[in-house]
Design a protein around this motif. Structure first.
Motif, mmCIF file in Angstrom:
data_model
loop_
_atom_site.group_PDB
_atom_site.id
_atom_site.type_symbol
_atom_site.label_atom_id
_atom_site.label_comp_id
_atom_site.label_asym_id
_atom_site.label_seq_id
_atom_site.Cartn_x
_atom_site.Cartn_y
_atom_site.Cartn_z
ATOM 1 N N PRO A 60 14.632 29.239 46.316
ATOM 2 C CA PRO A 60 15.363 27.975 46.503
ATOM 3 C C PRO A 60 14.619 26.967 47.375
ATOM 4 O O PRO A 60 14.636 25.771 47.096
ATOM 5 N N LYS A 61 13.943 27.440 48.424
ATOM 6 C CA LYS A 61 13.216 26.518 49.304
ATOM 7 C C LYS A 61 12.094 25.810 48.541
ATOM 8 O O LYS A 61 11.808 24.642 48.781
ATOM 9 N N LEU A 62 11.465 26.527 47.600
ATOM 10 C CA LEU A 62 10.410 25.901 46.816
ATOM 11 C C LEU A 62 10.992 24.937 45.795
ATOM 12 O O LEU A 62 10.416 23.877 45.527
ATOM 13 N N ARG A 63 12.137 25.277 45.238
ATOM 14 C CA ARG A 63 12.775 24.402 44.267
ATOM 15 C C ARG A 63 13.167 23.082 44.926
ATOM 16 O O ARG A 63 12.990 22.006 44.351
ATOM 17 N N VAL A 64 13.676 23.133 46.160
ATOM 18 C CA VAL A 64 14.048 21.918 46.895
ATOM 19 C C VAL A 64 12.822 21.027 47.069
ATOM 20 O O VAL A 64 12.861 19.825 46.821
ATOM 21 N N PHE A 65 11.714 21.626 47.482
ATOM 22 C CA PHE A 65 10.481 20.854 47.668
ATOM 23 C C PHE A 65 9.982 20.292 46.343
ATOM 24 O O PHE A 65 9.664 19.103 46.241
ATOM 25 N N LEU A 66 9.917 21.127 45.311
ATOM 26 C CA LEU A 66 9.365 20.689 44.026
ATOM 27 C C LEU A 66 10.183 19.569 43.398
ATOM 28 O O LEU A 66 9.621 18.623 42.837
ATOM 29 N N ASP A 67 11.509 19.663 43.492
ATOM 30 C CA ASP A 67 12.349 18.602 42.939
ATOM 31 C C ASP A 67 12.063 17.268 43.619
ATOM 32 O O ASP A 67 11.905 16.232 42.963
ATOM 33 N N ARG A 68 11.979 17.275 44.944
ATOM 34 C CA ARG A 68 11.707 16.039 45.689
ATOM 35 C C ARG A 68 10.299 15.535 45.404
ATOM 36 O O ARG A 68 10.077 14.336 45.202
ATOM 37 N N PHE A 69 9.333 16.431 45.373
ATOM 38 C CA PHE A 69 7.939 16.054 45.128
ATOM 39 C C PHE A 69 7.794 15.444 43.726
ATOM 40 O O PHE A 69 7.163 14.400 43.561
ATOM 41 N N ILE A 125 3.104 13.782 49.338
ATOM 42 C CA ILE A 125 3.815 14.904 49.962
ATOM 43 C C ILE A 125 4.269 14.552 51.375
ATOM 44 O O ILE A 125 5.436 14.715 51.716
ATOM 45 N N MET A 126 3.370 14.027 52.199
ATOM 46 C CA MET A 126 3.744 13.710 53.585
ATOM 47 C C MET A 126 4.959 12.780 53.677
ATOM 48 O O MET A 126 5.828 13.008 54.524
#
Length: 193
Positions: free
Chosen positions: A179-188, A9-10
């Motif tokens: 949307p903010k969570l989707r951006v994070f989850l896709d990258r993660f 994550i970091m």
């Protein structure tokens, strides 16, 4: 989650914040299970079998625990071929863990293991494994660098497969994923492959 947070994550946080100026992240690298509803948390990442809690969960990736060893350990002690062979090997674990879980013919089987070294965190027994002190059951994402540089190799046990502890995204409610969570989850999710 502490190690997963540090290793997977970091490294994506900087790019996420740079690419999304309106995004704000408050990351809690905590290994305990937190009541995300009471805490006001938007999202939790968990590696565990999930109980029916009323929370909404999305499976991100499989997270099988495979056995790894340093080549030097295998040269000195040989390679276990069956789960019964594990009783004659140093099997590095968390403090107070006495068993490894496997799937044998589709059913969970618990195998008693032990070693002269254990650790309260993965970092401890991963380092011990790399040093040749024993076998360790670890997630593939956790040992990418060690596999690439040859300091660890996978150890395949005939007839069994590792217990699958998937990585889950857990949300407090059924509302649509923001949307903010989707951006994070896709990258993660991409960082785990």
């Amino acid at each position: 989650m502490g190690r997963l947070g540090r290793k997977r994550i970091m490294p994506i946080i900087g790019d996420l914040l740079h690419e999304n100026p309106g995004l704000k992240i408050d990351l809690d690298l905590n290994d305990s299970i937190v009541d995300i509803v009471a805490s006001g948390v938007d999202l939790a990442i968990r590696i565990a079998p999930l109980k029916d809690s009323g929370l909404i969960a999305r499976r991100l990736v499989d997270n099988p625990k495979l056995i790894y060893a340093a080549p030097s350990y295998l040269e000195r002690n040989g390679t276990p071929e069956t789960i019964d062979d594990l009783e004659h090997h140093e099997c590095l674990t968390f403090t107070n863990f006495t068993h490894w879980q496997f799937l044998l013919n589709g059913k969970e089987r618990s195998i008693r293991v032990g070693s002269r070294f254990s650790s309260s965190g993965v970092d401890g027994f991963l380092s011990a494994c790399v040093s040749g002190l024993g076998l360790a059951q670890l997630s593939a994402w956790d040992v990418k660098e060690e596999l690439a540089n040859g300091s660890l190799v996978p150890v395949h046990i005939h007839g069994v497969s590792p217990r699958d502890l998937a990585i889950w995204a857990v949300f407090p409610s059924r509302r649509q994923v923001l949307p903010k969570l989707r951006v994070f989850l896709d990258r993660f999710q991409r960082s785990l492959v």
